[in-house]
Design a protein around this motif. Structure first.
Motif, short mmCIF file in Angstrom:
data_model
loop_
_atom_site.label_atom_id
_atom_site.label_comp_id
_atom_site.label_asym_id
_atom_site.label_seq_id
_atom_site.Cartn_x
_atom_site.Cartn_y
_atom_site.Cartn_z
N ILE A 39 38.60 35.49 38.72
CA ILE A 39 38.54 34.33 39.61
C ILE A 39 37.70 34.64 40.84
O ILE A 39 36.89 33.82 41.29
N LEU A 40 37.86 35.84 41.38
CA LEU A 40 37.10 36.25 42.56
C LEU A 40 35.60 36.29 42.25
O LEU A 40 34.77 35.83 43.06
N ILE A 41 35.24 36.80 41.08
CA ILE A 41 33.83 36.85 40.67
C ILE A 41 33.27 35.44 40.54
O ILE A 41 32.15 35.14 40.99
N ILE A 42 34.05 34.54 39.92
CA ILE A 42 33.61 33.16 39.74
C ILE A 42 33.39 32.47 41.08
O ILE A 42 32.43 31.72 41.26
N LEU A 43 34.27 32.74 42.04
CA LEU A 43 34.15 32.12 43.36
C LEU A 43 32.99 32.68 44.17
O LEU A 43 32.35 31.96 44.94
#
Length: 252
Positions: A39-43
């Protein structure tokens, strides 16, 4: 006695060689950490792409274009530099979509606060508050589904991209990523498809017709406008003629 000791040593060795069992709580914890990392990478990815898209030789595609490809459909988009777009097109888009484009830093906070108040009072706003910067952020990085979460993601992206790209690059990206019909993306493809001419040769009337089609490009046909669409285009024509002070950040 020696035999008993031998058996005991064998048991100890067997226990030592056996891998320790992981509890379901530990497995769940690992999966949650992995999910959080994804999720952090996507954000963070859109912000990294904002830095990359600052370079003018890069011609990014929108999420809708990617969706077309993933669905097995083709699309038409011909990249055009800002200096090769008729100024009347830029004037029409800014005066219609974001009159305060040169004055704000990616988000029109006054308009946004009005929308929030109307939503709280009436349940739905009477108009939108998406700036061109917010629309570009949506086109390039987010989905077209309307939701409060998408709007929350749009705002910081719009502020960040407006700071790094500047106004001329932002409007160039907008004109090259906007949807203008089934499989038609960007102002050059739209000008060729609907009027058989390049974006550089668009008249003020044609630019206005293309602009009023933007809110609903699937149902609105600039080449065959309804009476209501022609009336809206006439208003945009008038506004574009008075755009001088509103587009100083593009044409000083």
């Amino acid at each position: 006695m020696a035999k008993a000791k031998k058996v005991t040593k064998k048991k100890i060795k067997a226990k030592a060689g056996k891998p320790a069992q992981v509890s379901w709580r530990q497995r769940l914890k690992r999966w949650l950490w992995r999910l959080l990392f994804v999720i952090l990478i996507i954000l963070l990815l859109p912000y990294l792409l904002v830095l990359l898209y600052r370079f003018e030789f890069i011609h990014p595609v929108s999420t809708l274009m990617l969706g077309e490809l993933m669905s097995g459909r083709s699309y038409e988009r011909q990249w055009v530099e800002l200096e090769d777009v008729a100024p009347v097109m830029v004037q029409s888009v800014i005066m219609s979509e974001d009159g305060q484009y040169c004055a704000h830093s990616g988000v029109d906070w006054d308009a946004l606060s009005i929308i929030v108040e109307e939503t709280l009072e009436n349940g739905s706003p009477s108009r939108g508050a998406s700036t061109i910067s917010m629309q570009v952020s949506k086109n390039l990085f987010l989905t077209s589904w309307r939701s409060p979460i998408r709007k929350m993601l749009e705002i910081p992206l719009a502020l960040f991209s407006d700071m790094f790209w500047g106004k001329p690059r932002m409007i160039e990206l907008y004109l090259n990523s906007a949807e203008w019909g089934h499989g038609i993306y960007g102002v050059e493809a739209a000008a060729q498809s609907y009027f058989g001419r390049s974006a550089e040769k668009l008249t003020r009337k044609q630019a206005a017709l293309l602009t009023v089609a933007l809110p609903n490009p699937i149902l609105r046909n600039p080449a065959n406008p309804s009476k209501g669409l022609r009336r809206l285009a006439s208003r945009i024509e008038t506004r574009s003629k008075q755009s001088g002070a509103y587009i100083k950040c593009i044409y000083p």
